[in-house]
Design an enzyme around this catalytic site. Structure first.
Site, PDB file in Angstrom:
ATOM      1  N   THR A 473      -2.489  -4.144  -6.788  1.00  0.00           N
ATOM      2  CA  THR A 473      -2.528  -2.965  -5.935  1.00  0.00           C
ATOM      3  C   THR A 473      -3.889  -2.733  -5.296  1.00  0.00           C
ATOM      4  O   THR A 473      -3.991  -2.019  -4.307  1.00  0.00           O
ATOM      5  CB  THR A 473      -2.192  -1.731  -6.786  1.00  0.00           C
ATOM      6  N   ILE A 633      -7.184   9.767  -0.078  1.00  0.00           N
ATOM      7  CA  ILE A 633      -6.907   8.332  -0.029  1.00  0.00           C
ATOM      8  C   ILE A 633      -8.236   7.606  -0.251  1.00  0.00           C
ATOM      9  O   ILE A 633      -9.191   7.762   0.507  1.00  0.00           O
ATOM     10  CB  ILE A 633      -6.281   7.947   1.329  1.00  0.00           C
ATOM     11  N   VAL A 706      -0.770   6.280  -4.644  1.00  0.00           N
ATOM     12  CA  VAL A 706       0.149   5.876  -3.571  1.00  0.00           C
ATOM     13  C   VAL A 706       1.000   4.659  -3.920  1.00  0.00           C
ATOM     14  O   VAL A 706       1.683   4.113  -3.061  1.00  0.00           O
ATOM     15  CB  VAL A 706      -0.620   5.567  -2.262  1.00  0.00           C
ATOM     16  N   GLY A 707       0.956   4.223  -5.178  1.00  0.00           N
ATOM     17  CA  GLY A 707       1.659   2.986  -5.529  1.00  0.00           C
ATOM     18  C   GLY A 707       3.153   3.038  -5.277  1.00  0.00           C
ATOM     19  O   GLY A 707       3.785   2.014  -5.057  1.00  0.00           O
ATOM     20  N   GLU A 708       3.736   4.211  -5.357  1.00  0.00           N
ATOM     21  CA  GLU A 708       5.189   4.287  -5.343  1.00  0.00           C
ATOM     22  C   GLU A 708       5.807   5.132  -4.230  1.00  0.00           C
ATOM     23  O   GLU A 708       6.904   4.833  -3.769  1.00  0.00           O
ATOM     24  CB  GLU A 708       5.656   4.804  -6.716  1.00  0.00           C
TER      25      GLU A 708
END
Ligand code: MOS
Length: 742
Positions: A473, A633, A706-708
């Protein structure tokens, strides 16, 4: 030195990855390494009567054939492991006994001097079974499904459907506008590029070093210790690089058990690599049958939500996630209820797969909302704005932050949503029907306890250490960015040490919680380093920082400086060398602030354009805009890639992916990445990712992860676009062209 947080920083391990210097679990070598090849069951249910490895044993180079009849001891249970919070349960243990519970179950391991000989030996092993008829068809078992059990601990409670509110059945029956329908999604498999693999280095004293493909090295360490009765100091687990995992590496998989078993049996170093078909005997995204009921007033105010789901698990272990409760979270509605049942089938236990529960649950909700909009003759985006929820009604609390409105606004603008003709089949491009659809996404923003160690050298280099994985990631990169900013050093003065069970404690990398956890962990430890530097700096004669309090200094450009007057500064090297130290080391644990008074979620608005060949029914997803609100972010490049990759997954979910089982044999028929369809380059067109500004004070750095979130809503937006293009509503995924034929 500009700050690194928030920039589009390229991966710090990018060069290592593209040059092959980055080593994965199957690439660690040691003298005398031997190779295990897995024999898997050809039946899905029954008993093993006999494993005959004699023919294999006659092959030169075959060392042993291990099976439940012939193996070193394993514990009768893994309770010592099961109490750990991440991932709950008792994972399938290979070669444990003679019971066969699913097709392609590992039942023997041929160990040989080379992988080729092992594989040949595997082909010679003969197994006799007592065969029973398997049950693997969810549609046939839906009536036998049982309600999920009440939670026994807070972690399980996260996955149990929320409490109902109001009088949902009555409200639904009385609603002026009603939409009720059933939505189906198939079993999907994760299909990471890297095969599951373990290399076990056997040391002369019986200690083991394990290289495993996993999302949590310390999780594997606990599990191996539990199953083999070993001490943590005798088992070191490493996983410096992972070629994608997507949730399947949250739990220990059978490659590690088989490799450790063989190493202990033979007192040798062993490697076990799964074949691609064997990857289909691991966990999977459970198939789901969902029934949604929406009741609304004629002006489009929701008055009732009912959401029932049936999902799939194994006969030997329950697995479920909170599939249905997203519905009452996402939209304002006084009356809501959820129900969740499990169908226990002769399959491996289902497991987490990218955004488990929301990817599927929100798919059904967001298609249902589209259908309600059609019934109301309302714009789908307008309907969602009318039902916008300012509070988490499931738990009666406000959101920590929620910039979903801004996602809708910026996403719609970038997509050009206002130019949509609401009439199905009204938009065309040559021979293609054009459809525009949209959907909302929602996911959790969790933070978990974590420990980070930082060692700062007087030459201005720092090593940051934490046991977390980087499953591809970009964790290593964001860790370096955060450390560089917190320590006031250039990015290339930071080295990151991760994926090693000897390092400070980390949870598994999953649930989108590592970025927030490890970043705040780095900030905490960096603050200790700063305090220590200030203590040293104050000792210098005539120190410009003599009167500066700890809260008033910052590390900037290699210097410790007074925030109020940056000319009052001492370089890191001066502070350390004059203080007589070459190295400062600090290790701190960071616990999330217990902020249960507010809901913590990420959101997205997804807009999709499809072009459907009217004659052939071929669907292309020509444009997707995904606008995401996920707090701060850290790295717009790697985060953008996370969402972009998720959108590709969403295209697969909508149009391609489906694990097909021959229910007569309970066996996956398309157990390879040629026949398990997924999007390839030709299926992926214009994808635009937008991150909207979302200040959040739930953690010091305001991060959500924000991985999912990027996959949620994508399949629904595409399905809704397909309806808009064709006028045909397909409620079972994937939308293959046969389903579009009249
Ligand atoms: Mo994720 S499905 O928690 O790796």
């Amino acid at each position: 030195m500009a700050p690194y947080i928030g920039t589009a920083t390229s991966r710090v391990d990018g060069v290592a990855k593209v040059t092959g210097a980055a080593k994965y679990a199957a690439e660690f070598n040691t003298p005398g390494l031997v190779y295990g090849s897995i024999v898997t069951s050809t039946i899905a249910k029954g008993w093993i009567k006999r494993v005959d490895g004699s023919a294999a044993m006659r092959v030169k180079g075959v060392i042993d054939v291990l099976s439940h009849e012939h193996r070193p001891p394993m514990a009768d249970d893994d309770k010592a492991y099961a109490d750990e919070v991440a991932p709950l349960g008792s994972p399938f243990r290979p070669l444990y006994d003679n019971r066969v519970m699913f097709s392609r179950q590992p039942i023997a391991l041929v160990v040989a001097e080379t992988s080729e000989i092992a594989r040949f030996g595997e082909s010679l092993v003969r197994v006799e079974y007592e065969v029973e008829a398997p049950v693997t068809d969810l549609n046939r078992e839906r009536d036998a499904a049982v309600p999920v059990k009440p939670p026994t601990n807070p972690f399980e409670a996260l996955f149990t459907p929320p409490k109902p509110r109001g009088a949902p059945e009555r409200a639904l029956a009385a609603a002026a506008m009603r939409h009720e329908a059933e939505y189906c999604t198939p079993i999907e498999h994760h299909n990471p590029m890297e095969l599951y693999a373990a290399t076990v280095i056997y040391h002369a004293d019986g200690k083991l070093t394990l290289y495993d493909k996993t999302q949590g090295v310390q999780n594997i360490q606990r599990y191996v210790c539990s199953v083999f009765g070993m001490k943590p100091e005798d088992v070191r687990v490493m996983s410096p690089f992972v070629g994608g995992a997507f949730g399947n590496g949250l739990r220990p998989n059978f490659e590690i058990v088989l490799a450790v078993l063989a190493a202990r049996a033979l007192r040798r170093s062993v490697r076990v690599v799964l074949t691609r078909p064997q990857m289909y005997a691991l966990g999977y995204r459970p198939a789901m049958i969902q029934r949604i009921g929406l009741g609304a007033t004629t002006d489009g105010t929701l008055d009732a939500i009912t959401h029932d789901a049936i999902t799939v698990t194994s006969e030997y272990e329950d697995y479920y996630r909170q599939e249905t409760g997203w519905s009452g979270l996402l939209y304002t509605c006084a009356n809501a209820k959820y129900a969740h049942k499990l169908a226990k089938l002769d399959l491996p236990t289902a497991c987490d797969m990218r955004c488990p529960s929301a990817a599927t649950g929100v798919y059904a909700l967001e298609c249902a909302m589209d259908e309600l909009a059609v019934a109301l003759k309302a714009d789908p985006l307008e309907l969602r704005l009318r039902c916008y929820s300012e509070r988490d009604q499931n738990n009666n609390r406000p959101f920590g932050s929620k910039a979903l409105r801004e996602c809708y606004r910026q996403g719609a603008q970038a997509f050009g949503w206002d130019k949509r003709n609401p009439e199905p089949r009204s938009m065309r491009d040559g021979a293609d029907l054009v459809g525009w659809g949209m959907a909302t996404g929602v996911w959790d923003a969790f933070q978990a306890p974590i420990t980070v160690r930082i060692a700062l050298s007087a030459n201005g280099h720092a090593e940051v250490a934490c046991a977390t994985s980087d499953i591809g990631t970009g964790t290593r990169t964001i860790m370096a960015q955060v450390a560089a900013d917190m320590l006031g050093l250039p990015l290339d003065h930071i080295s990151i040490n991760l994926g090693d069970s000897n390092l400070p404690q980390s949870p598994v990398e999953g649930g989108s919680w590592i970025a927030v956890s490890v970043s705040n962990g780095i900030a905490t430890t960096a603050a200790s380093i700063r305090d220590e530097l200030l203590r040293l700096a104050k000792q210098i004669p005539n120190s410009p920082l003599a009167a500066t309090a700890p809260g008033e200094v910052a590390l900037i450009d290699g210097k410790l400086a007074d925030k109020g007057d940056v000319s009052r500064a001492i370089s890191i090297s001066d502070a350390m060398r004059q203080g007589g130290v070459e190295r400062i080391e600090q290790e701190k644990t960071t616990n999330p602030s217990a902020d249960a008074a507010r809901a913590h979620n990420t959101h997205s608005a997804v807009f999709a354009e499809v072009k459907v060949d009217e004659q052939l029914g071929v669907i292309r997803v020509t444009r997707v805009v995904s606008a995401v609100a996920a707090g701060r972010i850290l790295n717009t490049k790697t985060a953008g890639s996370q969402v972009l990759g998720s959108v590709v997954w969403g295209i697969g979910m909508a149009l391609h992916e489906e694990t097909l089982i021959d229910h007569r044999f309970g066996r996956v028929m398309n157990a390879n990445i040629a026949e398990y369809h997924m999007p390839v380059n030709a299926d992926v067109h214009d994808i635009k990712v937008i991150f909207v500004d979302e200040p959040d004070d739930s953690n010091p750095l305001g991060i959500k992860g924000v991985g999912e979130i990027g996959i949620v809503g994508v399949a629904a937006a595409i399905a809704n676009a397909v309806y808009h293009a064709t006028g045909k509503r397909v409620r079972d995924l994937p939308i293959t062209l046969d389903k579009l034929s009249p």
